[in-house]
Design a protein around this motif. Sequence first.
Motif, short mmCIF file in Angstrom:
data_model
loop_
_atom_site.label_atom_id
_atom_site.label_comp_id
_atom_site.label_asym_id
_atom_site.label_seq_id
_atom_site.Cartn_x
_atom_site.Cartn_y
_atom_site.Cartn_z
N ILE A 181 0.83 -1.20 0.00
CA ILE A 181 0.00 0.00 0.00
C ILE A 181 0.87 1.26 0.00
N GLY A 182 0.27 2.32 -0.48
CA GLY A 182 0.99 3.58 -0.62
C GLY A 182 1.70 4.02 0.64
N GLU A 183 1.04 3.81 1.75
CA GLU A 183 1.59 4.23 3.03
C GLU A 183 2.91 3.51 3.33
N GLU A 184 2.94 2.21 3.07
CA GLU A 184 4.15 1.42 3.32
C GLU A 184 5.29 1.85 2.40
N VAL A 185 4.92 2.12 1.18
CA VAL A 185 5.88 2.57 0.18
C VAL A 185 6.49 3.91 0.63
N GLU A 186 5.62 4.81 1.07
CA GLU A 186 6.07 6.12 1.57
C GLU A 186 7.00 5.95 2.78
N GLN A 187 6.57 5.11 3.72
CA GLN A 187 7.35 4.91 4.95
C GLN A 187 8.71 4.28 4.65
N ALA A 188 8.71 3.31 3.75
CA ALA A 188 9.96 2.63 3.38
C ALA A 188 10.93 3.64 2.77
N MET A 189 10.41 4.50 1.90
CA MET A 189 11.25 5.51 1.25
C MET A 189 11.77 6.51 2.28
N LYS A 190 10.91 6.94 3.17
CA LYS A 190 11.28 7.90 4.20
C LYS A 190 12.39 7.35 5.10
N ALA A 191 12.20 6.11 5.55
CA ALA A 191 13.18 5.46 6.43
C ALA A 191 14.52 5.30 5.73
N THR A 192 14.48 4.96 4.44
CA THR A 192 15.71 4.77 3.68
C THR A 192 16.43 6.10 3.49
N CYS A 193 15.69 7.13 3.15
CA CYS A 193 16.29 8.46 2.97
C CYS A 193 16.95 8.94 4.27
N ALA A 194 16.35 8.59 5.40
CA ALA A 194 16.89 9.00 6.70
C ALA A 194 18.28 8.39 6.93
N LEU A 195 18.51 7.21 6.35
CA LEU A 195 19.80 6.53 6.50
C LEU A 195 20.82 6.99 5.47
N PHE A 196 20.36 7.73 4.48
CA PHE A 196 21.23 8.29 3.45
C PHE A 196 21.02 9.81 3.45
N PRO A 197 21.58 10.50 4.45
CA PRO A 197 21.25 11.91 4.67
C PRO A 197 21.59 12.83 3.49
N GLU A 198 22.46 12.37 2.60
CA GLU A 198 22.81 13.22 1.44
C GLU A 198 21.68 13.28 0.42
N VAL A 199 20.76 12.33 0.51
CA VAL A 199 19.72 12.20 -0.50
C VAL A 199 18.67 13.31 -0.38
N GLU A 200 18.38 13.91 -1.53
CA GLU A 200 17.22 14.81 -1.62
C GLU A 200 16.30 14.23 -2.66
N LEU A 201 15.09 13.93 -2.21
CA LEU A 201 14.11 13.28 -3.06
C LEU A 201 13.18 14.32 -3.66
N VAL A 202 12.89 14.19 -4.94
CA VAL A 202 11.89 15.06 -5.56
C VAL A 202 10.55 14.34 -5.58
N GLU A 203 10.53 13.16 -6.19
CA GLU A 203 9.27 12.45 -6.40
C GLU A 203 9.59 11.01 -6.78
N PHE A 204 8.63 10.11 -6.54
CA PHE A 204 8.81 8.73 -7.00
C PHE A 204 7.48 8.04 -7.25
N SER A 205 7.54 6.98 -8.03
CA SER A 205 6.36 6.19 -8.32
C SER A 205 6.79 4.74 -8.53
N VAL A 206 5.95 3.82 -8.09
CA VAL A 206 6.29 2.40 -8.12
C VAL A 206 5.34 1.64 -9.06
N ALA A 207 5.93 0.79 -9.89
CA ALA A 207 5.12 -0.02 -10.80
C ALA A 207 5.65 -1.45 -10.82
N PRO A 208 4.75 -2.42 -11.02
CA PRO A 208 5.20 -3.80 -11.13
C PRO A 208 5.74 -4.07 -12.53
#
Length: 140
Positions: A15-42
């Motif tokens: 679900i979208g929420e898990e995808v958002e949380q996973a991305m947020k948690a990952t970005c927190a561990l890579f502090p140099e990262v600045e995210l603009v936008e993302f989308s997930v597809a199978p």
Amino acid sequence: GRIKHFISAFGEHVIGEEVEQAMKATCALFPEVELVEFSVAPNVTPKEGLPLHEWYVEFATPPKDQLGFQKELDLQLRKRNTYYDDLISGSILRPLEVIDLKQNAFIEYMRSIGKLGGQNKVPRLSNDRNIAEAMQQFKA
């Protein structure tokens, strides 16, 4: 059979929420990262290998270790979603792939489908390949 089930299950089980949380948690561990936008597809019929989730990501500042980022993102999603975790450990899916996009990829994409404007959000998850196909032209 399994493949069709995977497509229909994709939206139900990840679900979208898990995808958002996973991305947020990952970005927190890579502090140099600045995210603009993302989308997930199978991608159920990749040229080779097992089906997977493709994460189309536009970074303002990409991770220094792209592979490490990708592995961590997969781990974070597995932690949050037991169904996804089962699919990976059962070798029905292979770990997700991060696909790097050029600057303004999502703005250009939204413009191309006539949806540019603050009230139009880029879909986080799709059950089809429409966004994924459109994003091919924006690969970094």
